[in-house]
Structure formats: C-alpha cells, structure tokens
Design a protein around this motif. Structure first.
Motif, PDB file in Angstrom:
ATOM      1  N   ASP A 135      -5.166  -6.886   4.115  1.00  0.00           N
ATOM      2  CA  ASP A 135      -6.256  -6.268   3.361  1.00  0.00           C
ATOM      3  C   ASP A 135      -5.883  -5.917   1.921  1.00  0.00           C
ATOM      4  O   ASP A 135      -6.544  -5.071   1.303  1.00  0.00           O
ATOM      5  CB  ASP A 135      -6.802  -5.024   4.071  1.00  0.00           C
ATOM      6  CG  ASP A 135      -7.875  -5.400   5.079  1.00  0.00           C
ATOM      7  OD1 ASP A 135      -8.648  -6.332   4.804  1.00  0.00           O
ATOM      8  OD2 ASP A 135      -7.941  -4.767   6.153  1.00  0.00           O
ATOM      9  N   TYR A 136      -4.880  -6.586   1.352  1.00  0.00           N
ATOM     10  CA  TYR A 136      -4.547  -6.375  -0.064  1.00  0.00           C
ATOM     11  C   TYR A 136      -4.485  -7.714  -0.789  1.00  0.00           C
ATOM     12  O   TYR A 136      -3.995  -8.712  -0.246  1.00  0.00           O
ATOM     13  CB  TYR A 136      -3.235  -5.604  -0.217  1.00  0.00           C
ATOM     14  CG  TYR A 136      -3.429  -4.124  -0.009  1.00  0.00           C
ATOM     15  CD1 TYR A 136      -3.813  -3.291  -1.057  1.00  0.00           C
ATOM     16  CD2 TYR A 136      -3.268  -3.559   1.259  1.00  0.00           C
ATOM     17  CE1 TYR A 136      -4.021  -1.932  -0.859  1.00  0.00           C
ATOM     18  CE2 TYR A 136      -3.475  -2.199   1.475  1.00  0.00           C
ATOM     19  CZ  TYR A 136      -3.854  -1.398   0.405  1.00  0.00           C
ATOM     20  OH  TYR A 136      -4.072  -0.053   0.603  1.00  0.00           O
ATOM     21  N   TYR A 157      -7.219  -3.285  -2.696  1.00  0.00           N
ATOM     22  CA  TYR A 157      -7.644  -3.120  -1.306  1.00  0.00           C
ATOM     23  C   TYR A 157      -8.945  -3.903  -1.076  1.00  0.00           C
ATOM     24  O   TYR A 157      -9.816  -3.957  -1.947  1.00  0.00           O
ATOM     25  CB  TYR A 157      -7.854  -1.643  -1.028  1.00  0.00           C
ATOM     26  CG  TYR A 157      -8.173  -1.280   0.403  1.00  0.00           C
ATOM     27  CD1 TYR A 157      -7.414  -1.766   1.461  1.00  0.00           C
ATOM     28  CD2 TYR A 157      -9.239  -0.430   0.695  1.00  0.00           C
ATOM     29  CE1 TYR A 157      -7.691  -1.419   2.771  1.00  0.00           C
ATOM     30  CE2 TYR A 157      -9.529  -0.071   2.012  1.00  0.00           C
ATOM     31  CZ  TYR A 157      -8.760  -0.569   3.050  1.00  0.00           C
ATOM     32  OH  TYR A 157      -9.055  -0.225   4.339  1.00  0.00           O
ATOM     33  N   SER A 158      -9.075  -4.519   0.109  1.00  0.00           N
ATOM     34  CA  SER A 158     -10.241  -5.362   0.397  1.00  0.00           C
ATOM     35  C   SER A 158     -11.557  -4.678   0.053  1.00  0.00           C
ATOM     36  O   SER A 158     -12.448  -5.255  -0.566  1.00  0.00           O
ATOM     37  CB  SER A 158     -10.251  -5.762   1.880  1.00  0.00           C
ATOM     38  OG  SER A 158      -9.254  -6.711   2.163  1.00  0.00           O
ATOM     39  N   TRP A 159     -11.689  -3.414   0.471  1.00  0.00           N
ATOM     40  CA  TRP A 159     -12.979  -2.734   0.306  1.00  0.00           C
ATOM     41  C   TRP A 159     -13.166  -2.185  -1.102  1.00  0.00           C
ATOM     42  O   TRP A 159     -14.194  -1.583  -1.399  1.00  0.00           O
ATOM     43  CB  TRP A 159     -13.121  -1.639   1.360  1.00  0.00           C
ATOM     44  CG  TRP A 159     -12.648  -2.091   2.702  1.00  0.00           C
ATOM     45  CD1 TRP A 159     -11.767  -1.454   3.508  1.00  0.00           C
ATOM     46  CD2 TRP A 159     -12.993  -3.301   3.395  1.00  0.00           C
ATOM     47  NE1 TRP A 159     -11.531  -2.186   4.648  1.00  0.00           N
ATOM     48  CE2 TRP A 159     -12.270  -3.332   4.606  1.00  0.00           C
ATOM     49  CE3 TRP A 159     -13.833  -4.388   3.096  1.00  0.00           C
ATOM     50  CZ2 TRP A 159     -12.362  -4.370   5.518  1.00  0.00           C
ATOM     51  CZ3 TRP A 159     -13.920  -5.431   4.019  1.00  0.00           C
ATOM     52  CH2 TRP A 159     -13.195  -5.415   5.200  1.00  0.00           C
ATOM     53  N   ASP A 160     -12.170  -2.412  -1.971  1.00  0.00           N
ATOM     54  CA  ASP A 160     -12.303  -2.017  -3.377  1.00  0.00           C
ATOM     55  C   ASP A 160     -12.592  -3.202  -4.299  1.00  0.00           C
ATOM     56  O   ASP A 160     -12.732  -3.025  -5.512  1.00  0.00           O
ATOM     57  CB  ASP A 160     -11.016  -1.327  -3.862  1.00  0.00           C
ATOM     58  CG  ASP A 160     -10.824   0.055  -3.238  1.00  0.00           C
ATOM     59  OD1 ASP A 160     -11.831   0.653  -2.809  1.00  0.00           O
ATOM     60  OD2 ASP A 160      -9.675   0.518  -3.183  1.00  0.00           O
ATOM     61  N   THR A 192      -9.488   4.001  -6.405  1.00  0.00           N
ATOM     62  CA  THR A 192      -9.202   2.858  -5.538  1.00  0.00           C
ATOM     63  C   THR A 192      -7.904   3.100  -4.784  1.00  0.00           C
ATOM     64  O   THR A 192      -7.056   3.884  -5.215  1.00  0.00           O
ATOM     65  CB  THR A 192      -9.063   1.559  -6.369  1.00  0.00           C
ATOM     66  OG1 THR A 192      -8.063   1.743  -7.376  1.00  0.00           O
ATOM     67  CG2 THR A 192     -10.376   1.187  -7.019  1.00  0.00           C
ATOM     68  N   GLU A 193      -7.768   2.399  -3.666  1.00  0.00           N
ATOM     69  CA  GLU A 193      -6.553   2.506  -2.848  1.00  0.00           C
ATOM     70  C   GLU A 193      -5.628   1.338  -3.170  1.00  0.00           C
ATOM     71  O   GLU A 193      -5.391   0.464  -2.335  1.00  0.00           O
ATOM     72  CB  GLU A 193      -6.918   2.532  -1.365  1.00  0.00           C
ATOM     73  CG  GLU A 193      -7.729   3.746  -0.958  1.00  0.00           C
ATOM     74  CD  GLU A 193      -7.960   3.800   0.550  1.00  0.00           C
ATOM     75  OE1 GLU A 193      -7.044   3.401   1.312  1.00  0.00           O
ATOM     76  OE2 GLU A 193      -9.057   4.213   0.960  1.00  0.00           O
ATOM     77  N   ASN A 194      -5.132   1.314  -4.382  1.00  0.00           N
ATOM     78  CA  ASN A 194      -4.237   0.241  -4.810  1.00  0.00           C
ATOM     79  C   ASN A 194      -2.892   0.315  -4.081  1.00  0.00           C
ATOM     80  O   ASN A 194      -2.523   1.338  -3.514  1.00  0.00           O
ATOM     81  CB  ASN A 194      -3.985   0.309  -6.311  1.00  0.00           C
ATOM     82  CG  ASN A 194      -5.240   0.017  -7.110  1.00  0.00           C
ATOM     83  OD1 ASN A 194      -6.187  -0.539  -6.590  1.00  0.00           O
ATOM     84  ND2 ASN A 194      -5.233   0.402  -8.372  1.00  0.00           N
ATOM     85  N   ARG A 195      -2.191  -0.796  -4.142  1.00  0.00           N
ATOM     86  CA  ARG A 195      -0.833  -0.856  -3.599  1.00  0.00           C
ATOM     87  C   ARG A 195       0.065  -1.503  -4.640  1.00  0.00           C
ATOM     88  O   ARG A 195      -0.354  -2.392  -5.379  1.00  0.00           O
ATOM     89  CB  ARG A 195      -0.829  -1.675  -2.299  1.00  0.00           C
ATOM     90  CG  ARG A 195       0.544  -1.824  -1.666  1.00  0.00           C
ATOM     91  CD  ARG A 195       0.450  -2.451  -0.294  1.00  0.00           C
ATOM     92  NE  ARG A 195       1.782  -2.606   0.292  1.00  0.00           N
ATOM     93  CZ  ARG A 195       2.025  -2.626   1.585  1.00  0.00           C
ATOM     94  NH1 ARG A 195       1.031  -2.498   2.450  1.00  0.00           N
ATOM     95  NH2 ARG A 195       3.250  -2.777   2.041  1.00  0.00           N
TER      96      ARG A 195
END
Length: 480
Positions: A135-136, A157-160, A192-195
């Motif tokens: 999901d990234y 993130y997929s949903w972002d 956002t939920e970045n990685r």
C-alpha cells in the motif's frame, strides 16, 4: 500534430460491460458505426460529431476539445491476474484508489506497478509506481514545463493518492520549480501517511508481452485480448460482446494503451461461446507480435501506412521483434516515449515547404532497449523511408545480441558476471518462451523441468499452441 478528437474519459481504463454498451448505443444513435481507443485508455470519436450528437452521451464525461484541461487517469489494472505483478497488487486495490480520485485532474496521472510492461510507468505528470511495501507507492513528478521526472522524497500511502494529486493541482499557480518545493507545499496543505523512501525504485526488465487472443490463466479461467489494426471497433460487435459478458458474469472490460482491450475472467465453460462470437463477426485474434508492438499517433493514416510498410518488410525477411516495441512520432511535437525504438519524422524545412520533397526520419532507441530507462540514444538521423527497414532490422539484431547481457547496477561497482548460453523453446505462434530455468507457473510446472520431459499434451501458456509448435532457440545471458 495531435488531433482534436472528442473523447470519453475512462478512469484507469476500466469500465463495466453495461457502461461500454451504453457508450456503443449512444454512438450508434449519433450515426457512428465504430469507436476508437486512445493511448491513455480513453474512448475516441471522430472530429465531425457536433454538439447535438455529443449530447446523446448522457451521464458520460465527454471532453470535446483540447482546450478543456482535463486528462484521463491511466492504470495497470489491466495487467493484474494475467501478467507478472507486484505481490500485494490486486485489481480491487486499483479500483479503490481510482474511486478516491473524485476531482477532474488537469495533470496526467499514471498508477502502475513496475513488473508489468503493458502500461507505461513514466508518461504522466504524476506517476505513482507500486513499491515493495504494501500500500505504498513511489511518486515521480514531471510537470508540463519540466524536462525530466523527479522522485518525490516520500512513499505515498494508497488512500492518499487522490488527496496528494489534488494538492499538487492546487499548488500549480505557485509554479513549483522542483520536487522539494512540491513536497513542502503539499505537506503544509494536507495530512498524509507518508513513508520514508528506504531504497530507490528498481524496475526489472521484462520483454513486451503478447496481449491478444484467448489465453488461459493459472486459475483455469481465460482472458481475451482484441486488437484491430485500424483502431476502429465495430459497434455491433461490441454490443454483442457486452451481452455475452453479462451472460458470463464478467464485471470489467479493460482498455490498454495499445489501442486494444482485454476481457478477463472468462469461465472455462464459456470459452466456446466466446470463440463462436469471434467467428460470427470474423474477428482475427492471431496477429503476430510484428503487428501488436507498435504505438502510433491517434487517427493518423500516414503513420499507419508507414507501419504497414515496415511490418511487411519485417515479415518478408522473417525478422523477430519479440520483446521490442516501436513508436512513430513527429519531430515537431514534444513527446515522452514509452517504446524501445522510436521512428521520428522530421519536419519539412520552412523554406522548402512549397516544394515536394521526400520525408526523412531519425531513429532512436532506449538505453538497453528498455523504455523505462527514459534515456534515448540516436541511432541515425535524416534517413529516407526506404532505408528504415534495414536500419530497424539492425536495431533488432542489436537488441537480441545484448539481451541478457545487461549488468545490474545494484551497487556503485558493477558485479562481475559469467556469460552463459541458455537453450529455450519459443512458440512459433505467439513467440512465448519456455525456459526450464523458470518452468511454467501457469501450468504448475516447477523450475528445472526440461522441455523434452514435458508431456506431449503440453500447450503454450499464452495461445494454447501444441508442444510441436515450439522451436529451439539459444540466448546468451549473464549470471552471478
């Protein structure tokens, strides 16, 4: 020159049989007999359609003019379940992500994964490419005024994906000059939920796939790829096909960037009905790879004529182009290629425009013949059309000579490799290769099984040709 064709945006290249039938019905009422597909997985109509005729397409997003700053979203949903793919990628994930994008983008968006070769990775302004982390996604940004793509300094993130794309659209008036400025502005605008990017994107090389005909999947179901060389798909056939999709409980039809489409999930018990449908309409599903691996400008008779001339020369000389792709482009247009070899037509010099002179062309090829390198090398310039077949055959030979010899650059120093010869067996019908090193996962044949030890009932994993239709080939490759 890019034609100003009215088009229907098909988000991600995915639509239901009911939606396609609605489009076909509306096109028929508008006086059309065929529709065409675009290189961004959209549906195209002729230029002559007027406002009244276009109004028949109720509840469909019609883009009537190039002046409308709206672009389609491209996705590699079409490749799931039929071609190699990143392990965590599923068709449902693509659909969920596409559903999250609820604005009309003015930037071209590509949502792809790096193992497939059917859908280009880097031809958008915003290129989301699946990472190894579930999901990234990597994001490569190339805004319209930029010369090259730059990697966004975080995994998305997929949903972002939807909110990130919209945030970038919203900051375009700031005229960001680099990806770091975009990152700062987006970070300020949305949560956002970045990685963290822990490793650079690795895009493995795979040959271009054969995407036509009735083909069996590992699940026992079938997928059907349909390609018409003139890119004019008969409405009567499309409507009958949509009815059969409904009868076979098939929920999705996928448009490819190669002006073709694919139907997945055909039950084994329905295969005969599909073959009867193709026969009834006289549909040819056995084009050679020489036909399928071309990317042409939309509705361009001159480019189609040149392609036919070159394909005929390849065929007459028994030239193999397995794994290669070709594109025809106009030198005067800024193009971001996604083919192995590019044939660029030169513009007629202005001071000679009143004279009838012969066209000349440039030939370019991608580094390692891999379009995902985004690096193109000029092979020749200003050559006459009659010289093109010989030069393209020369490039084809170069490709096969270097096939398997590419050195991986996983560290700053290239690792030394041993060059070995590998014997494989290639299907004469669709050029699929059986390599005992890998076996045939689709038919549960493990690695290490020699071709001679396969059962006599063995058939091609792609086109179902019998074992006797395979011929021995020897390739050189490098191993650790």
């Amino acid at each position: 020159m890019r034609k100003n064709l009215p088009r229907i945006l098909i988000k991600g290249g995915v639509l239901s049989p009911a939606e396609l039938k609605q489009i076909a019905d509306a096109a028929e009422k508008a006086g059309l007999k065929t529709i065409s597909f675009g290189s961004r997985q959209d549906i195209l109509f002729p230029e002559h359609l007027n406002e009244e005729e276009l109004s028949r397409f109720e509840n469909l997003r019609i883009v009537k003019s190039l002046a409308e700053p709206i672009e389609n979203i491209v996705s590699s949903y079409v490749s799931t379940d039929i071609f190699p793919t990143t392990s965590w990628i599923t068709g449902d994930r693509y659909l969920y992500i596409l559903e999250q994008i609820r604005y009309e983008p003015s930037l071209k968006i590509n949502i792809t994964e790096p193992k497939q070769r059917l859908v280009p990775l880097f031809t958008g302004h915003l290129n989301f490419i699946a990472s190894e982390h579930e999901d990234y996604w990597y994001l490569y940004v190339r805004l319209p005024n930029w010369d090259k793509a730059e990697m966004y300094p975080a995994l998305i993130y997929s949903w972002d994906i939807g909110k990130t794309g919209q945030a970038i659209e919203n900051i375009l008036q700031e005229e960001p000059q680099d990806v770091e400025m975009i990152f700062d502005l987006v970070s300020d605008a949305v949560e956002t939920e970045n990685r963290t990017v822990d490793k650079p994107l690795q895009v493995p090389f795979y040959p271009f796939p054969y995407y036509e005909g009735m083909n069996r999947t590992i699940t026992g179901k079938y997928w059907l790829g349909l390609y018409w060389r003139n890119n004019k798909y008969d409405l009567e056939f499309l409507k009958a096909m949509c009815d059969l999709c409904a009868e076979s409980k098939i929920g999705r039809i996928c448009i490819t960037p190669w002006k073709s489409f694919i139907v997945k999930g055909i039950p084994a018990e329905s295969k005969l009905q599909w073959e009867k449908l193709l026969g009834k309409f006289g549909i040819n599903v056995r084009h050679s790879m020489l036909e399928l691996n071309w990317h042409l400008p939309v509705d361009n008779e001159e480019a189609l004529k040149l392609k036919k001339y070159l394909v005929a020369n390849f065929d007459q000389n028994d030239i193999s182009t397995y794994g290669l792709t070709f594109g025809i482009a106009n030198y005067t247009r800024r193009v971001y290629y996604f083919t192995s070899v590019v044939i660029e037509k030169n513009a007629t010099p202005g001071h000679l425009s009143k004279f009838e002179i012969r066209d000349t062309y440039n030939l370019l090829y991608a580094k390692n013949f891999d379009p995902n390198t985004r690096e193109y090398i000029t092979h020749v310039q200003d050559v006459d059309q009659v010289e093109l077949p010989r030069l393209l055959m020369e490039l084809s030979q170069m490709y096969f000579e270097q096939l398997g010899n590419k050195k991986e650059e996983e560290t700053t120093e290239n690792r030394r490799k041993e060059i070995v010869e590998t014997q494989v067996y290639q299907c004469r019908e669709c050029f699929t290769v059986y390599d005992e090193t890998y076996g045939d996962e689709t038919q549960e044949i493990p690695p290490g099984v020699a071709f001679k030890d396969l059962a006599e009932e063995y058939t091609c994993a792609v086109c179902d040709a019998p074992k006797s239709h395979f011929i021995s080939k020897t390739f050189t490759r490098q191993v650790d």
